[in-house]
Design a protein around this motif. Structure first.
Motif, PDB file in Angstrom:
ATOM      1  N   VAL A  79      43.723  44.504  30.012  1.00  0.00           N
ATOM      2  CA  VAL A  79      42.925  45.101  31.095  1.00  0.00           C
ATOM      3  C   VAL A  79      43.766  45.179  32.365  1.00  0.00           C
ATOM      4  O   VAL A  79      43.826  46.216  33.028  1.00  0.00           O
ATOM      5  N   ARG A  80      44.444  44.085  32.680  1.00  0.00           N
ATOM      6  CA  ARG A  80      45.307  44.064  33.868  1.00  0.00           C
ATOM      7  C   ARG A  80      46.389  45.146  33.768  1.00  0.00           C
ATOM      8  O   ARG A  80      46.661  45.859  34.722  1.00  0.00           O
ATOM      9  N   GLU A  81      47.003  45.265  32.596  1.00  0.00           N
ATOM     10  CA  GLU A  81      48.052  46.268  32.400  1.00  0.00           C
ATOM     11  C   GLU A  81      47.508  47.687  32.604  1.00  0.00           C
ATOM     12  O   GLU A  81      48.181  48.519  33.215  1.00  0.00           O
ATOM     13  N   LEU A  82      46.304  47.957  32.114  1.00  0.00           N
ATOM     14  CA  LEU A  82      45.695  49.272  32.311  1.00  0.00           C
ATOM     15  C   LEU A  82      45.574  49.581  33.802  1.00  0.00           C
ATOM     16  O   LEU A  82      45.979  50.656  34.260  1.00  0.00           O
ATOM     17  N   PHE A  83      45.035  48.646  34.553  1.00  0.00           N
ATOM     18  CA  PHE A  83      44.833  48.870  35.983  1.00  0.00           C
ATOM     19  C   PHE A  83      46.167  48.957  36.733  1.00  0.00           C
ATOM     20  O   PHE A  83      46.303  49.759  37.669  1.00  0.00           O
ATOM     21  N   GLU A  84      47.131  48.149  36.337  1.00  0.00           N
ATOM     22  CA  GLU A  84      48.447  48.209  36.982  1.00  0.00           C
ATOM     23  C   GLU A  84      49.147  49.525  36.665  1.00  0.00           C
ATOM     24  O   GLU A  84      49.756  50.136  37.553  1.00  0.00           O
TER      25      GLU A  84
END
Length: 103
Positions: A79-84
């Motif tokens: 999820v963090r990677e998607l947003f980043e």
């Protein structure tokens, strides 16, 4: 024989670990993150087999339906990677808040 105040039988029970979540809308905050994920993956070039699987898991397609908080927690790095990747600073702030307050 008097009992010492340090006796384990006189110690208060350990507090419920969820007391710290009192007045925090963890379910609502998790839904907000799920809305951000859905917004991103609705754009075809941001979607892939992982996110399709993730959303099927949300519906309980391969087993019991998990709650949003559990699903996010189990996949927090993705999820963090998607947003980043898509430079969604607001979603990253909300994710960090969710992680610190509720996970």
């Amino acid at each position: 024989m008097s009992q010492s105040s340090s006796c384990a039988c006189r110690q208060p029970a350990a507090p419920d670990r969820y007391v710290s979540f009192k007045d925090i809308d963890c379910d609502g905050n998790a839904r907000r993150i799920m809305d951000c994920i859905a917004r991103h993956i609705a754009i075809p070039e941001r979607n892939n087999a992982f996110w399709e699987y993730f959303m099927k898991k949300r519906e309980g397609g391969t087993g019991p339906k998990p709650d949003d908080l559990f699903l996010i927690h189990c996949n927090i790095n993705q999820v963090r990677e998607l947003f980043e990747t898509w430079d969604d600073q607001q979603a990253l702030e909300w994710l960090m808040q969710l992680e610190e307050e509720c996970c």
